[in-house]
Scaffold this motif. Structure first.
Motif, PDB file in Angstrom:
ATOM      1  N   GLN A  64      -5.445  37.048 -15.961  1.00  0.00           N
ATOM      2  CA  GLN A  64      -5.858  36.934 -17.393  1.00  0.00           C
ATOM      3  C   GLN A  64      -4.529  36.302 -18.086  1.00  0.00           C
ATOM      4  O   GLN A  64      -3.369  37.190 -17.939  1.00  0.00           O
ATOM      5  CB  GLN A  64      -5.917  38.384 -18.023  1.00  0.00           C
ATOM      6  N   CYS A  65      -4.557  35.097 -18.634  1.00  0.00           N
ATOM      7  CA  CYS A  65      -3.577  34.422 -19.083  1.00  0.00           C
ATOM      8  C   CYS A  65      -3.133  34.987 -20.757  1.00  0.00           C
ATOM      9  O   CYS A  65      -3.979  35.603 -20.959  1.00  0.00           O
ATOM     10  CB  CYS A  65      -3.537  32.926 -19.246  1.00  0.00           C
ATOM     11  N   GLN A  66      -1.834  34.622 -21.033  1.00  0.00           N
ATOM     12  CA  GLN A  66      -1.633  35.346 -22.450  1.00  0.00           C
ATOM     13  C   GLN A  66      -2.554  34.478 -23.584  1.00  0.00           C
ATOM     14  O   GLN A  66      -2.696  35.410 -24.549  1.00  0.00           O
ATOM     15  CB  GLN A  66      -0.286  35.056 -22.880  1.00  0.00           C
ATOM     16  N   MET A  67      -2.998  33.640 -23.305  1.00  0.00           N
ATOM     17  CA  MET A  67      -4.206  33.033 -24.205  1.00  0.00           C
ATOM     18  C   MET A  67      -5.386  33.462 -24.127  1.00  0.00           C
ATOM     19  O   MET A  67      -6.410  33.156 -24.990  1.00  0.00           O
ATOM     20  CB  MET A  67      -3.988  31.369 -23.991  1.00  0.00           C
ATOM     21  N   GLY A  68      -5.673  34.441 -23.023  1.00  0.00           N
ATOM     22  CA  GLY A  68      -6.983  35.119 -22.920  1.00  0.00           C
ATOM     23  C   GLY A  68      -8.007  34.365 -21.887  1.00  0.00           C
ATOM     24  O   GLY A  68      -9.144  34.687 -21.571  1.00  0.00           O
ATOM     25  N   PHE A  69      -7.688  33.173 -21.115  1.00  0.00           N
ATOM     26  CA  PHE A  69      -8.417  32.681 -20.293  1.00  0.00           C
ATOM     27  C   PHE A  69      -8.034  33.128 -18.911  1.00  0.00           C
ATOM     28  O   PHE A  69      -7.175  34.113 -18.768  1.00  0.00           O
ATOM     29  CB  PHE A  69      -7.793  30.945 -20.058  1.00  0.00           C
ATOM     30  N   ARG A  70      -9.093  33.198 -18.089  1.00  0.00           N
ATOM     31  CA  ARG A  70      -9.174  33.762 -16.866  1.00  0.00           C
ATOM     32  C   ARG A  70      -8.622  32.349 -15.760  1.00  0.00           C
ATOM     33  O   ARG A  70      -9.102  31.534 -16.078  1.00  0.00           O
ATOM     34  CB  ARG A  70     -10.331  34.087 -16.389  1.00  0.00           C
ATOM     35  N   VAL A  71      -7.715  32.645 -15.039  1.00  0.00           N
ATOM     36  CA  VAL A  71      -7.014  31.934 -14.112  1.00  0.00           C
ATOM     37  C   VAL A  71      -7.281  32.451 -12.803  1.00  0.00           C
ATOM     38  O   VAL A  71      -7.167  33.548 -12.449  1.00  0.00           O
ATOM     39  CB  VAL A  71      -5.535  31.703 -14.169  1.00  0.00           C
ATOM     40  N   ALA A  72      -7.789  31.290 -11.627  1.00  0.00           N
ATOM     41  CA  ALA A  72      -8.166  31.802 -10.605  1.00  0.00           C
ATOM     42  C   ALA A  72      -7.337  30.888  -9.624  1.00  0.00           C
ATOM     43  O   ALA A  72      -7.058  29.742  -9.779  1.00  0.00           O
ATOM     44  CB  ALA A  72      -9.524  31.678 -10.033  1.00  0.00           C
ATOM     45  N   LYS A  73      -6.878  31.539  -8.384  1.00  0.00           N
ATOM     46  CA  LYS A  73      -6.050  30.814  -7.387  1.00  0.00           C
ATOM     47  C   LYS A  73      -7.285  30.616  -6.146  1.00  0.00           C
ATOM     48  O   LYS A  73      -7.656  31.505  -5.678  1.00  0.00           O
ATOM     49  CB  LYS A  73      -5.135  31.460  -6.841  1.00  0.00           C
ATOM     50  N   ILE A  74      -7.596  29.377  -5.953  1.00  0.00           N
ATOM     51  CA  ILE A  74      -8.564  28.994  -5.013  1.00  0.00           C
ATOM     52  C   ILE A  74      -7.985  28.001  -4.034  1.00  0.00           C
ATOM     53  O   ILE A  74      -6.859  27.426  -4.173  1.00  0.00           O
ATOM     54  CB  ILE A  74      -9.887  28.487  -5.524  1.00  0.00           C
ATOM     55  N   GLU A  75      -8.386  28.183  -2.547  1.00  0.00           N
ATOM     56  CA  GLU A  75      -7.998  27.317  -1.595  1.00  0.00           C
ATOM     57  C   GLU A  75      -8.854  26.292  -1.062  1.00  0.00           C
ATOM     58  O   GLU A  75      -9.968  26.496  -1.296  1.00  0.00           O
ATOM     59  CB  GLU A  75      -7.154  28.220  -0.591  1.00  0.00           C
TER      60      GLU A  75
END
Length: 65
Positions: A54-65
């Motif tokens: 969860q970024c500070q701006m409220g977005f969800r960030v995912a690490k994909i390969e």
């Protein structure tokens, strides 16, 4: 590769992070040594999903390969 999740739709960080004050100089999320420095890990028990933050701006960030 890092992606921003809007609902269940992944989009490129370039569309979101370039205007963020917490992004690095190239407009990318601050990803260092396997961790998102501008957010926190979202803990999900028992799910086989990509690692999410969860970024500070409220977005969800995912690490994909």
């Amino acid at each position: 590769m890092l992606v921003i999740l809007i609902g269940d739709r992944p989009i490129s960080p370039e569309h979101v992070c370039q205007t963020c004050l917490l992004a690095d100089q190239s407009g990318q999320p601050r990803w260092q040594q396997g961790q998102l420095r501008c957010g926190q890990t979202i803990r999900r028990r028992g799910e086989q999903l990509p690692e999410q933050y969860q970024c500070q701006m409220g977005f969800r960030v995912a690490k994909i390969e």
